[in-house]
Design a protein around this motif. Structure first.
Motif, PDB file in Angstrom:
ATOM      1  N   GLN A  18       0.837  -1.204   0.000  1.00 12.44           N
ATOM      2  CA  GLN A  18       0.000   0.000   0.000  1.00 12.44           C
ATOM      3  C   GLN A  18       0.874   1.258   0.000  1.00 12.44           C
ATOM      4  N   LEU A  19       1.912   1.265   0.836  1.00 14.59           N
ATOM      5  CA  LEU A  19       2.786   2.441   0.922  1.00 14.59           C
ATOM      6  C   LEU A  19       3.518   2.675  -0.402  1.00 14.59           C
ATOM      7  N   LEU A  20       3.953   1.613  -1.058  1.00 13.74           N
ATOM      8  CA  LEU A  20       4.637   1.767  -2.345  1.00 13.74           C
ATOM      9  C   LEU A  20       3.686   2.300  -3.414  1.00 13.74           C
ATOM     10  N   ALA A  21       2.433   1.819  -3.388  1.00  9.81           N
ATOM     11  CA  ALA A  21       1.440   2.310  -4.358  1.00  9.81           C
ATOM     12  C   ALA A  21       1.171   3.796  -4.132  1.00  9.81           C
ATOM     13  N   VAL A  22       1.076   4.202  -2.881  1.00  4.65           N
ATOM     14  CA  VAL A  22       0.834   5.613  -2.564  1.00  4.65           C
ATOM     15  C   VAL A  22       2.054   6.455  -2.943  1.00  4.65           C
ATOM     16  N   ALA A  23       3.260   5.920  -2.710  1.00  5.70           N
ATOM     17  CA  ALA A  23       4.478   6.632  -3.082  1.00  5.70           C
ATOM     18  C   ALA A  23       4.510   6.887  -4.591  1.00  5.70           C
ATOM     19  N   ARG A  24       4.113   5.889  -5.352  1.00  5.46           N
ATOM     20  CA  ARG A  24       4.068   6.052  -6.812  1.00  5.46           C
ATOM     21  C   ARG A  24       3.089   7.150  -7.211  1.00  5.46           C
ATOM     22  N   GLU A  25       1.931   7.187  -6.560  1.00  8.48           N
ATOM     23  CA  GLU A  25       0.937   8.241  -6.839  1.00  8.48           C
ATOM     24  C   GLU A  25       1.530   9.623  -6.581  1.00  8.48           C
ATOM     25  N   LEU A  26       2.195   9.751  -5.429  1.00 10.04           N
ATOM     26  CA  LEU A  26       2.775  11.045  -5.061  1.00 10.04           C
ATOM     27  C   LEU A  26       3.827  11.489  -6.082  1.00 10.04           C
ATOM     28  N   ARG A  28       4.068  10.509  -9.202  1.00 10.01           N
ATOM     29  CA  ARG A  28       3.387  10.793 -10.471  1.00 10.01           C
ATOM     30  C   ARG A  28       2.811  12.213 -10.456  1.00 10.01           C
ATOM     31  N   GLU A  29       2.244  12.595  -9.313  1.00 11.51           N
ATOM     32  CA  GLU A  29       1.594  13.903  -9.206  1.00 11.51           C
ATOM     33  C   GLU A  29       2.573  15.063  -9.036  1.00 11.51           C
ATOM     34  N   ARG A  30       3.626  14.845  -8.210  1.00 11.43           N
ATOM     35  CA  ARG A  30       4.455  15.989  -7.820  1.00 11.43           C
ATOM     36  C   ARG A  30       5.956  15.808  -8.070  1.00 11.43           C
ATOM     37  N   THR A  32       9.758  13.626  -7.688  1.00 14.78           N
ATOM     38  CA  THR A  32      10.507  13.179  -6.505  1.00 14.78           C
ATOM     39  C   THR A  32      11.000  14.341  -5.649  1.00 14.78           C
ATOM     40  N   ASP A  33      11.127  15.535  -6.245  1.00 15.28           N
ATOM     41  CA  ASP A  33      11.638  16.672  -5.471  1.00 15.28           C
ATOM     42  C   ASP A  33      10.775  16.953  -4.243  1.00 15.28           C
ATOM     43  N   GLU A  34       9.472  16.726  -4.375  1.00 17.99           N
ATOM     44  CA  GLU A  34       8.575  17.018  -3.262  1.00 17.99           C
ATOM     45  C   GLU A  34       8.157  15.750  -2.503  1.00 17.99           C
ATOM     46  N   PHE A  35       8.818  14.641  -2.820  1.00 22.37           N
ATOM     47  CA  PHE A  35       8.476  13.387  -2.140  1.00 22.37           C
ATOM     48  C   PHE A  35       9.210  13.303  -0.804  1.00 22.37           C
ATOM     49  N   THR A  36       8.455  13.182   0.271  1.00 22.81           N
ATOM     50  CA  THR A  36       9.028  12.986   1.613  1.00 22.81           C
ATOM     51  C   THR A  36       8.254  11.862   2.298  1.00 22.81           C
ATOM     52  N   LEU A  37       8.879  11.275   3.316  1.00 22.47           N
ATOM     53  CA  LEU A  37       8.178  10.217   4.053  1.00 22.47           C
ATOM     54  C   LEU A  37       7.023  10.801   4.857  1.00 22.47           C
ATOM     55  N   GLY A  38       7.134  12.063   5.261  1.00 20.10           N
ATOM     56  CA  GLY A  38       6.033  12.726   5.959  1.00 20.10           C
ATOM     57  C   GLY A  38       4.806  12.831   5.077  1.00 20.10           C
ATOM     58  N   ARG A  39       5.020  13.239   3.810  1.00 22.47           N
ATOM     59  CA  ARG A  39       3.881  13.332   2.873  1.00 22.47           C
ATOM     60  C   ARG A  39       3.317  11.947   2.569  1.00 22.47           C
ATOM     61  N   LEU A  40       4.207  10.965   2.477  1.00 26.65           N
ATOM     62  CA  LEU A  40       3.753   9.591   2.230  1.00 26.65           C
ATOM     63  C   LEU A  40       2.869   9.110   3.374  1.00 26.65           C
ATOM     64  N   ALA A  41       3.302   9.353   4.609  1.00 21.66           N
ATOM     65  CA  ALA A  41       2.513   8.939   5.778  1.00 21.66           C
ATOM     66  C   ALA A  41       1.143   9.619   5.776  1.00 21.66           C
ATOM     67  N   GLU A  42       1.156  10.916   5.488  1.00 24.23           N
ATOM     68  CA  GLU A  42      -0.109  11.665   5.492  1.00 24.23           C
ATOM     69  C   GLU A  42      -1.065  11.132   4.442  1.00 24.23           C
ATOM     70  N   ARG A  43      -0.568  10.922   3.220  1.00 20.65           N
ATOM     71  CA  ARG A  43      -1.438  10.430   2.139  1.00 20.65           C
ATOM     72  C   ARG A  43      -1.934   9.019   2.428  1.00 20.65           C
ATOM     73  N   LEU A 104       8.343   1.720 -20.308  1.00 23.00           N
ATOM     74  CA  LEU A 104       7.342   2.704 -20.726  1.00 23.00           C
ATOM     75  C   LEU A 104       6.135   2.691 -19.800  1.00 23.00           C
ATOM     76  N   ALA A 105       5.772   1.510 -19.308  1.00 20.33           N
ATOM     77  CA  ALA A 105       4.630   1.423 -18.385  1.00 20.33           C
ATOM     78  C   ALA A 105       4.914   2.210 -17.108  1.00 20.33           C
ATOM     79  N   GLU A 106       6.180   2.219 -16.682  1.00 19.30           N
ATOM     80  CA  GLU A 106       6.550   2.986 -15.486  1.00 19.30           C
ATOM     81  C   GLU A 106       6.615   4.482 -15.782  1.00 19.30           C
ATOM     82  N   GLY A 107       6.869   4.811 -17.045  1.00 13.08           N
ATOM     83  CA  GLY A 107       6.859   6.208 -17.453  1.00 13.08           C
ATOM     84  C   GLY A 107       7.869   7.071 -16.723  1.00 13.08           C
ATOM     85  N   ARG A 108       7.476   8.300 -16.507  1.00 14.58           N
ATOM     86  CA  ARG A 108       8.357   9.295 -15.895  1.00 14.58           C
ATOM     87  C   ARG A 108       8.677   8.971 -14.439  1.00 14.58           C
TER      88      ARG A 108
END
Length: 199
Positions: A18-26, A28-30, A32-43, A104-108
């Motif tokens: 679940q955490l890895l799936a949410v990390a991928r969403e984050l 995809r949206e924002r 890696t520059d804005e990816f933090t474990l705090g944001r992952l926990a919150e989401r 390609l499926a993993e994309g950016r």
């Protein structure tokens, strides 16, 4: 029973997925520059200690995302090989197709993860381990066709696959052209499994 109670009892493997799936969403949206474990926990709706317990730190989470990609790539290749005849042409097409299609499926997201970990000891080790497993799988099936992929050839295959994936993501080449080019590259890189006997 509260939703929090249900989350606490999620089996560890399920929670990690679940955490890895949410990390991928984050990512995809924002990115890696804005990816933090705090944001992952919150989401994910969990506390920070839960996330730190699974990944240790941000680099650990990104490395796990990369490992997950490599596992998927091996599974895709295994499935493609199961459906291919064991001729050299068919094997080269299966290897090239699995590499390009999975990337390609993993994309950016994957490109962002690799970029974020570029130069870190974590990524070097993760990539060495994951690529080694993928290349061993390739080599095993190539041997059944009477050819091998030596270390230099293996490095060239990965480099070409990564370059063609980036070109396809940027729409400079089509996915079909990327697959067919990587197939030709692999054909050119293989060498006979047994050196010819001296006369």
């Amino acid at each position: 029973m509260s939703d929090d109670g249900r989350r606490r009892r999620m089996p560890r493997g399920e929670r990690r997925a679940q955490l890895l799936a949410v990390a991928r969403e984050l990512i995809r949206e924002r990115g890696t520059d804005e990816f933090t474990l705090g944001r992952l926990a919150e989401r994910a709706g969990v506390t920070k200690p839960v996330v730190y317990d699974h990944f240790g730190d941000r680099a650990g989470a990104l490395a796990e995302l990369y490992r997950e990609f490599e596992e998927q790539q091996r599974a895709t290749l295994t499935a493609a090989l199961a459906e291919a005849s064991l001729t050299l042409d068919a094997v080269c097409r299966a290897v090239a197709g699995a590499y390009i299609d999975c990337s390609l499926a993993e994309g950016r997201e994957l490109a962002d993860v690799v970029s974020a970990l570029d130069g870190s000891a974590t990524l070097v080790e993760v990539r060495r381990e994951a690529e080694g497993a993928y290349l061993a799988l390739c080599d095993d099936v190539l041997v059944s066709c009477g050819v091998r992929l030596d270390d230099a050839g293996a490095r060239a295959l990965i480099g070409a696959g990564d370059a063609l994936t980036r070109a396809a993501l940027d729409e400079r080449v089509s996915p079909a052209a990327a697959r067919s080019t990587l197939t030709r590259v692999l054909h050119a890189l293989v060498t006979p499994a047994t050196p010819p006997e001296e006369s």
